[in-house]
Each structure stands twice: as C-alpha cells, then as structure tokens.
Scaffold this motif. Structure first.
Motif, PDB file in Angstrom:
ATOM      1  N   TYR A 175      43.065  33.933  20.760  1.00  0.00           N
ATOM      2  CA  TYR A 175      42.458  34.812  21.766  1.00  0.00           C
ATOM      3  C   TYR A 175      41.000  35.295  21.734  1.00  0.00           C
ATOM      4  CZ  TYR A 175      42.052  39.070  24.433  1.00  0.00           C
ATOM      5  OH  TYR A 175      41.460  40.145  25.313  1.00  0.00           O
ATOM      6  N   SER A 231      43.354  34.218  28.244  1.00  0.00           N
ATOM      7  CA  SER A 231      43.658  35.630  27.889  1.00  0.00           C
ATOM      8  C   SER A 231      45.044  36.171  28.511  1.00  0.00           C
ATOM      9  CB  SER A 231      42.557  36.542  28.801  1.00  0.00           C
ATOM     10  OG  SER A 231      42.892  36.559  30.202  1.00  0.00           O
ATOM     11  N   SER A 232      45.437  37.273  28.106  1.00  0.00           N
ATOM     12  CA  SER A 232      46.974  37.474  28.266  1.00  0.00           C
ATOM     13  C   SER A 232      47.353  37.631  29.774  1.00  0.00           C
ATOM     14  CB  SER A 232      47.213  38.969  27.630  1.00  0.00           C
ATOM     15  OG  SER A 232      46.757  40.103  28.376  1.00  0.00           O
ATOM     16  N   LYS A 233      46.550  38.262  30.548  1.00  0.00           N
ATOM     17  CA  LYS A 233      46.985  38.493  31.944  1.00  0.00           C
ATOM     18  C   LYS A 233      47.875  39.595  31.891  1.00  0.00           C
ATOM     19  CE  LYS A 233      44.515  35.065  33.697  1.00  0.00           C
ATOM     20  NZ  LYS A 233      43.934  34.380  32.053  1.00  0.00           N
ATOM     21  N   SER A 273      47.372  42.685  32.467  1.00  0.00           N
ATOM     22  CA  SER A 273      46.639  43.791  33.131  1.00  0.00           C
ATOM     23  C   SER A 273      47.359  44.295  34.536  1.00  0.00           C
ATOM     24  CB  SER A 273      45.315  43.712  33.301  1.00  0.00           C
ATOM     25  OG  SER A 273      45.049  42.425  34.241  1.00  0.00           O
ATOM     26  N   LEU A 316      50.589  45.877  33.462  1.00  0.00           N
ATOM     27  CA  LEU A 316      50.287  47.152  32.534  1.00  0.00           C
ATOM     28  C   LEU A 316      49.853  48.269  33.850  1.00  0.00           C
ATOM     29  CD1 LEU A 316      48.304  46.205  29.394  1.00  0.00           C
ATOM     30  CD2 LEU A 316      50.506  47.295  29.625  1.00  0.00           C
ATOM     31  N   TRP A 331      40.744  49.792  24.021  1.00  0.00           N
ATOM     32  CA  TRP A 331      39.830  50.030  25.187  1.00  0.00           C
ATOM     33  C   TRP A 331      40.247  50.754  26.513  1.00  0.00           C
ATOM     34  CZ3 TRP A 331      34.893  50.718  25.822  1.00  0.00           C
ATOM     35  CH2 TRP A 331      33.787  50.105  25.020  1.00  0.00           C
ATOM     36  N   VAL A 355      39.762  38.505  38.643  1.00  0.00           N
ATOM     37  CA  VAL A 355      38.881  37.841  38.033  1.00  0.00           C
ATOM     38  C   VAL A 355      38.736  37.916  36.500  1.00  0.00           C
ATOM     39  CG1 VAL A 355      37.151  36.953  39.849  1.00  0.00           C
ATOM     40  CG2 VAL A 355      37.072  39.241  38.814  1.00  0.00           C
ATOM     41  N   SER A 356      38.301  37.058  35.720  1.00  0.00           N
ATOM     42  CA  SER A 356      38.408  37.389  34.185  1.00  0.00           C
ATOM     43  C   SER A 356      37.504  38.531  33.872  1.00  0.00           C
ATOM     44  CB  SER A 356      37.803  36.042  33.358  1.00  0.00           C
ATOM     45  OG  SER A 356      36.299  36.133  33.875  1.00  0.00           O
ATOM     46  N   ASN A 357      37.571  39.206  32.516  1.00  0.00           N
ATOM     47  CA  ASN A 357      36.748  40.207  32.309  1.00  0.00           C
ATOM     48  C   ASN A 357      35.330  39.902  32.269  1.00  0.00           C
ATOM     49  OD1 ASN A 357      36.471  42.771  30.844  1.00  0.00           O
ATOM     50  ND2 ASN A 357      35.610  41.625  29.200  1.00  0.00           N
ATOM     51  N   ALA A 393      29.632  42.962  38.389  1.00  0.00           N
ATOM     52  CA  ALA A 393      29.414  44.270  38.551  1.00  0.00           C
ATOM     53  C   ALA A 393      27.767  44.767  37.994  1.00  0.00           C
ATOM     54  CB  ALA A 393      29.992  45.255  37.502  1.00  0.00           C
ATOM     55  N   ASP A 406      45.200  44.278  39.439  1.00  0.00           N
ATOM     56  CA  ASP A 406      45.532  45.147  38.263  1.00  0.00           C
ATOM     57  C   ASP A 406      44.894  46.422  38.489  1.00  0.00           C
ATOM     58  OD1 ASP A 406      42.810  44.805  37.621  1.00  0.00           O
ATOM     59  OD2 ASP A 406      43.328  42.855  36.171  1.00  0.00           O
ATOM     60  N   SER A 446      40.397  52.327  34.079  1.00  0.00           N
ATOM     61  CA  SER A 446      39.686  51.134  33.381  1.00  0.00           C
ATOM     62  C   SER A 446      38.823  50.613  34.320  1.00  0.00           C
ATOM     63  CB  SER A 446      40.852  49.954  33.294  1.00  0.00           C
ATOM     64  OG  SER A 446      41.760  50.120  32.181  1.00  0.00           O
ATOM     65  N   TRP A 499      33.031  50.372  35.166  1.00  0.00           N
ATOM     66  CA  TRP A 499      31.984  50.597  36.304  1.00  0.00           C
ATOM     67  C   TRP A 499      30.858  51.302  35.788  1.00  0.00           C
ATOM     68  CZ3 TRP A 499      29.900  47.803  39.910  1.00  0.00           C
ATOM     69  CH2 TRP A 499      30.378  46.837  40.686  1.00  0.00           C
ATOM     70  N   ILE A 506      29.067  49.809  32.651  1.00  0.00           N
ATOM     71  CA  ILE A 506      27.967  48.768  33.134  1.00  0.00           C
ATOM     72  C   ILE A 506      26.781  49.305  33.577  1.00  0.00           C
ATOM     73  CG2 ILE A 506      27.613  46.560  34.594  1.00  0.00           C
ATOM     74  CD1 ILE A 506      30.181  45.835  33.392  1.00  0.00           C
TER      75      ILE A 506
HETATM   76  C1  LIG Z   1      33.716  46.131  36.266  1.00  0.00           C
HETATM   77  C2  LIG Z   1      35.140  46.047  35.426  1.00  0.00           C
HETATM   78  C3  LIG Z   1      36.300  46.674  36.087  1.00  0.00           C
HETATM   79  C4  LIG Z   1      37.533  46.460  35.637  1.00  0.00           C
HETATM   80  N1  LIG Z   1      38.601  47.079  36.306  1.00  0.00           N
HETATM   81  C5  LIG Z   1      39.638  46.842  35.832  1.00  0.00           C
HETATM   82  C6  LIG Z   1      41.000  47.696  36.413  1.00  0.00           C
HETATM   83  O1  LIG Z   1      40.784  48.073  37.413  1.00  0.00           O
HETATM   84  N2  LIG Z   1      42.159  47.248  35.684  1.00  0.00           N
HETATM   85  C7  LIG Z   1      42.169  46.882  34.378  1.00  0.00           C
HETATM   86  O2  LIG Z   1      43.513  46.774  33.831  1.00  0.00           O
HETATM   87  N3  LIG Z   1      41.151  46.366  33.995  1.00  0.00           N
HETATM   88  C8  LIG Z   1      39.816  46.335  34.613  1.00  0.00           C
HETATM   89  N4  LIG Z   1      38.959  45.757  33.660  1.00  0.00           N
HETATM   90  C9  LIG Z   1      39.025  45.396  32.433  1.00  0.00           C
HETATM   91  C10 LIG Z   1      39.253  43.783  32.045  1.00  0.00           C
HETATM   92  O3  LIG Z   1      38.234  43.152  32.875  1.00  0.00           O
HETATM   93  C11 LIG Z   1      40.734  43.481  32.623  1.00  0.00           C
HETATM   94  O4  LIG Z   1      41.925  44.533  31.867  1.00  0.00           O
HETATM   95  C12 LIG Z   1      41.272  42.066  32.023  1.00  0.00           C
HETATM   96  O5  LIG Z   1      40.213  41.189  32.362  1.00  0.00           O
HETATM   97  C13 LIG Z   1      42.501  41.768  32.460  1.00  0.00           C
HETATM   98  O6  LIG Z   1      42.951  40.372  31.920  1.00  0.00           O
HETATM   99  P1  LIG Z   1      43.791  40.274  31.060  1.00  0.00           P
HETATM  100  O7  LIG Z   1      44.877  41.145  31.056  1.00  0.00           O
HETATM  101  O8  LIG Z   1      43.999  38.682  30.699  1.00  0.00           O
HETATM  102  O9  LIG Z   1      43.322  41.047  29.553  1.00  0.00           O
HETATM  103  P2  LIG Z   1      43.132  40.610  28.083  1.00  0.00           P
HETATM  104  O10 LIG Z   1      41.619  39.954  27.657  1.00  0.00           O
HETATM  105  O11 LIG Z   1      44.178  39.774  27.708  1.00  0.00           O
HETATM  106  O12 LIG Z   1      43.258  42.015  27.693  1.00  0.00           O
HETATM  107  C14 LIG Z   1      44.408  42.568  27.073  1.00  0.00           C
HETATM  108  C15 LIG Z   1      44.592  44.217  27.840  1.00  0.00           C
HETATM  109  O13 LIG Z   1      43.638  44.734  27.455  1.00  0.00           O
HETATM  110  C16 LIG Z   1      43.173  45.601  28.485  1.00  0.00           C
HETATM  111  N5  LIG Z   1      41.698  45.450  28.572  1.00  0.00           N
HETATM  112  C17 LIG Z   1      41.061  44.343  28.374  1.00  0.00           C
HETATM  113  N6  LIG Z   1      39.735  44.602  28.519  1.00  0.00           N
HETATM  114  C18 LIG Z   1      39.273  45.889  28.833  1.00  0.00           C
HETATM  115  C19 LIG Z   1      38.662  46.839  29.214  1.00  0.00           C
HETATM  116  N7  LIG Z   1      37.215  46.210  29.245  1.00  0.00           N
HETATM  117  N8  LIG Z   1      38.903  47.939  29.774  1.00  0.00           N
HETATM  118  C20 LIG Z   1      40.205  48.483  29.681  1.00  0.00           C
HETATM  119  N9  LIG Z   1      41.244  47.725  29.148  1.00  0.00           N
HETATM  120  C21 LIG Z   1      40.958  46.446  28.851  1.00  0.00           C
HETATM  121  C22 LIG Z   1      43.851  45.168  29.522  1.00  0.00           C
HETATM  122  O14 LIG Z   1      44.982  46.106  29.589  1.00  0.00           O
HETATM  123  C23 LIG Z   1      44.245  43.865  29.279  1.00  0.00           C
HETATM  124  O15 LIG Z   1      45.429  43.497  30.020  1.00  0.00           O
HETATM  125  C24 LIG Z   1      37.699  46.083  34.289  1.00  0.00           C
HETATM  126  C25 LIG Z   1      36.499  45.565  33.629  1.00  0.00           C
HETATM  127  C26 LIG Z   1      35.314  45.423  34.185  1.00  0.00           C
HETATM  128  C27 LIG Z   1      34.183  44.984  33.409  1.00  0.00           C
END
Ligand SMILES: Cc1cc2nc3c(=O)[nH]c(=O)nc-3n(C[C@H](O)[C@H](O)[C@H](O)COP(=O)(O)OP(=O)(O)OC[C@H]3O[C@@H](n4cnc5c(N)ncnc54)[C@H](O)[C@@H]3O)c2cc1C
Length: 422
Positions: free
Chosen positions: A220, A233-235, A237, A240, A276, A337-339, A346, A370, A375, A380, A383
C-alpha cells in the motif's frame, strides 16, 4: 415493556455498533429508524449538497441494513421527514423511553441533536449519543478534545504512545423489533464503478479482498499515490463515511494480518491514514464552525474571490489543463477520485484559479460518494493554507504531477471527454 429507539445516521451497520448494542442491552424491544430527510439538500455555496452517486450509495446501504435486520429477526423503519418532527412523533407512537444515536461532529448536525434532545426531554424521553466512528475512542485520548494538538504529527504521536484502540464489538445474533412498516427504499439508476456498492456486506467483502485475497495491503505505501486501479488503495472511504464498517474492525483485521502474514511499513500506513481521519474528526469537535469559514482556523486565506465562469470550467472539466479536466470528469461521473488527484484538483482551484476554496469544497461535497464532513472540509482547509498546517497551503505543480503519476497519459486520455459526451 421497555422500548428504545435507535436513530441510525452515518452508522449503517450492525457490527461494532455500540449505540445499537446499548439499546438492545437496555430494552426489551427496539425501534431502529432511519430518516430520509430531504431538507438537508439545500444549496451550499450554490451547490446542492448530495449528488446522485452518494444518494445511490446511501440507499444501497439502507437496503443492506434492512437485510442485516431481517436475518436477525427484526426490521428497520425507514421514514421520510425531518428529525425534529419525526423523532418526537415516533417516540409518542411507540412509547419510547430513550433514544440512542451516534454523536455528530458537524456544527449543523450538533445543533440539531441539541434541539432534539430538548424536545424529547419535554416528552420525558432520554437522548443518548455514542462515539462510534473513530479508531480511537475520544475518552481514551491522552488529552481532551479541547486540547487536541493543531498539527497531525503531534496528535498521532501522543495517541499512539498513550492510548490504545478498543476491541470491536461483534454484531448481535438476534434483534427484537415489532413489525415495522416504513417507506420502501427506492434507488435511482446511476452508474458508479462496480466496486462502489453500498452496505455492510460489500464493506466486509472489500476488507477481505484488500487484505486477505489480493494482499494489496502489503504494498500500500508504494502504491497509494497512483491515480487508477482498484487495489492501489483500500477504497474503504465510502463505507467508512456511511458507517457500513468501523475503523476498529479494519484495524483489528490489519493487526491479525500483521500477526499471521506480514507486518511492514505498508500495513502500518493504512492505520496511519485512518489516524488522519481521526485527527480531522477530533479537530472538528474542537472547531465545529471554523472549517467552513474563509479564514478557517484563523489564518488569512490567500484568495477570496469567486468567479462563476471559472467554477463552471473547473467543475465541468473545461480548463486549459488536461490533467485537471480528467480528474474533474472522473469525480463528476463516478463520485470518486484518488487521494493524489483530490490534492491536485483542490490545489488547482485554490492556487491555479485563485478562488475562494470553500466553493471547491462544496463541489467535492456534492460529488464525492465518500463525502465526510471532517475529512473533506479539513483536507480542503489544509490545502488552502487555513487548516491544520503551518506551511501556508499545499500547491501542486501540475506538470510534475502528470510526469510522476500519468507519464504515459493513459489517465488523461481515459477521462478526456467533456461533460456533454459523458
Ligand atoms: C481535498 C480533499 C478532500 C477529501 N475529502 C474526503 C472526504 O470527503 N471523505 C473521505 O473519506 N476522505 C476525503 N479525503 C481523504 C482521502 O482522499 C480519501 O479518504 C481517500 O482518497 C479515499 O480512498 P481510500 O479509501 O482508497 O483511501 P486509502 O488511501 O486506502 O486510506 C485508508 C483510509 O484512510 C482514510 N484517509 C486516507 N487519507 C485521508 C486523508 N487525507 N484525510 C482523512 N482520511 C484519510 C480514509 O478513511 C481511507 O478510506 C479528501 C482528501 C482531499 C485532499
């Protein structure tokens, strides 16, 4: 007969749900309720709050929650209406003595809970909230929420050193409810990626797939910044954010994987990212209103203007930057979209287009499947340089990002079509 009402919101699961277990423990019968509240869909910064991808995901999650109840002998009551009207009405109708629900962090949601609590007290009904959405329970933190550190690293180090994650509760075997008949749950057709299916069963399958079947958790940390693919990534979100799975359940599976298969930087890094998530939620509890203000936690926002033509170009993928257009198209069409892409999009709105960051956050709120209040607004603000950061914001160089993460242009070409063509 003792009856408790469980008001489900963003905790659409039976596993590791303390609110729900407490209600079962303290009552002979429970009335589990979800309210479909259309009054929350007001415009915010000229954008409707909930887009179709999230609406579909929530409905799917409710259908699955209904199955979870049926399998255990109970039913879930889904009712249309506003909480401050429907909850008192249901309490009278079912002679409820106590209402159980998840503690909220957003300012409007908190205000609503306070208002409902007052209303119910007048009816002689108790109102109890539980913290069920974070990895660390707020009572276990080595500081009060009022004293949460401003910076993530300090928060993380203190939490990791002086606190521990509680063991998740198992789902109850049996649920006793009267026969309840509410509104049918109708999903509207909307095409989202195959893996984005709402509900607790889908969340558990994804957990098993990411950790145990594909072993993607092993790598990861190296893959998490990619732009496309399922397993980079885990997806987790979306599940959650609607509470279809608890972060403690994810944590306990990661710990089991670390004991039984391998423990490395990548397995830890998923927990790091969940921290986070906790950090933004706890910071929100401390500052329930500030994250929606232009100057956020008190810094000076760099850009204050809002140009509707720029907003149209950015949201509809019609800017001069192909990487931005691709990301905005993917976001608008799929709700995800990805992180890394979120950071780039943004940053472009704030620093490239030099606009009030909150319009961008509101657009993300509308689109994201999500969406999570803390979050989204927390990231936002971070950034834009008005959040939990002391570096004055994070500007991403688009050309460099394209070189790093889309060298062959595959991502850009797969999402290049304009709004009308999609
Ligand atoms: C501008 C912006 C807006 C975002 N809005 C949201 C939102 O509305 N909801 C949301 O769940 N996440 C948000 N994120 C955080 C993050 O981008 C997503 O959680 C992540 O991309 C979801 O994909 P994943 O589950 O595969 O994450 P993974 O990379 O697999 O991460 C595992 C888990 O960790 C948490 N996580 C990871 N990165 C962050 C982060 N930067 N901040 C907080 N939690 C995090 C999430 O719960 C995620 O499911 C945002 C990030 C940015 C930069």
């Amino acid at each position: 007969m003792k009856r408790g009402l469980v008001w489900f919101t963003e905790d659409l699961r039976v596993d590791d749900n303390e609110t729900f277990l407490k209600a079962i423990e303290e009552n002979d019968e429970i009335i589990p309720v979800f309210l479909l509240d259309s009054s929350t869909d007001r415009l915010q910064f000229s954008v409707p709050r909930c887009g179709r991808a999230r609406e579909k995901f929530i409905k799917e999650s409710l259908i699955n929650l209904q199955h979870q109840f049926n399998r255990r002998g109970g039913t879930l009551l889904v009712v249309s209406g506003t909480p401050n009207v429907e909850l008192p009405r249901l309490c009278v109708e079912y002679q409820i003595r106590k209402v159980y629900t998840k503690k909220q962090v957003g300012s409007e949601e908190k205000m609503l809970q306070t208002e409902i609590k007052q209303q119910l007290l007048k009816l002689g009904v108790d109102f109890q909230t539980y913290s069920t959405s974070t990895l660390y329970h707020p009572d276990d933190l080595p500081f009060s929420v009022r004293d949460i550190p401003m910076l993530f690293t300090k928060f993380r180090k203190l939490a990791e050193k002086e606190s521990s994650v509680r063991t998740p509760f198992d789902a109850p075997q049996r649920i006793v409810t009267p026969n309840l008949e509410g509104n049918p749950i109708v999903t509207k057709e909307y095409s989202t990626p195959d893996w984005l299916l709402g509900g607790e069963d889908a969340a558990q399958l994804r957990l098993a797939e990411f950790i145990w079947e594909s072993h993607s958790i092993r790598t990861y940390k190296e893959t998490r910044d990619q732009l496309t693919g399922l397993n980079f990534s885990s997806k987790f979100s979306a599940w959650l954010s609607q509470g279809c799975i608890s972060p403690r359940r994810i944590y306990s599976e990661i710990k089991r994987y670390e004991r039984e298969i391998v423990s490395n930087e990548s397995t830890y890094w998923v927990i790091f990212e969940l921290l986070w998530r906790d950090f933004f939620r706890f910071s929100f509890k401390k500052h329930p209103k500030a994250y929606f203000l232009l100057n956020g936690l008190g810094q000076q926002a760099l850009y204050t203007q809002f140009d509707p033509r720029k907003f149209e170009a950015w949201t509809q993928g019609k800017t001069s930057e192909t990487l931005i257009n691709a990301g905005m198209n993917e976001l608008r069409v799929t709700g995800f979209v990805s992180n890394r892409m979120r950071q780039i999009l943004a940053s472009y709105w704030v620093f490239g287009m030099q606009q009030d960051w909150r319009y961008g956050a509101a657009w993300f709120e509308h689109c994201l499947v999500d969406y999570d209040v803390a979050s989204n607004w927390g990231n936002w603000a971070y950034i834009a340089g008005v959040g939990n950061d002391n570096r004055g914001g994070r500007e991403f160089n688009i050309e460099k990002q394209a070189q790093l993460f889309d060298r062959d242009g595959a991502y850009r070409s797969s999402w290049q079509k304009s709004h009308n063509e999609l």
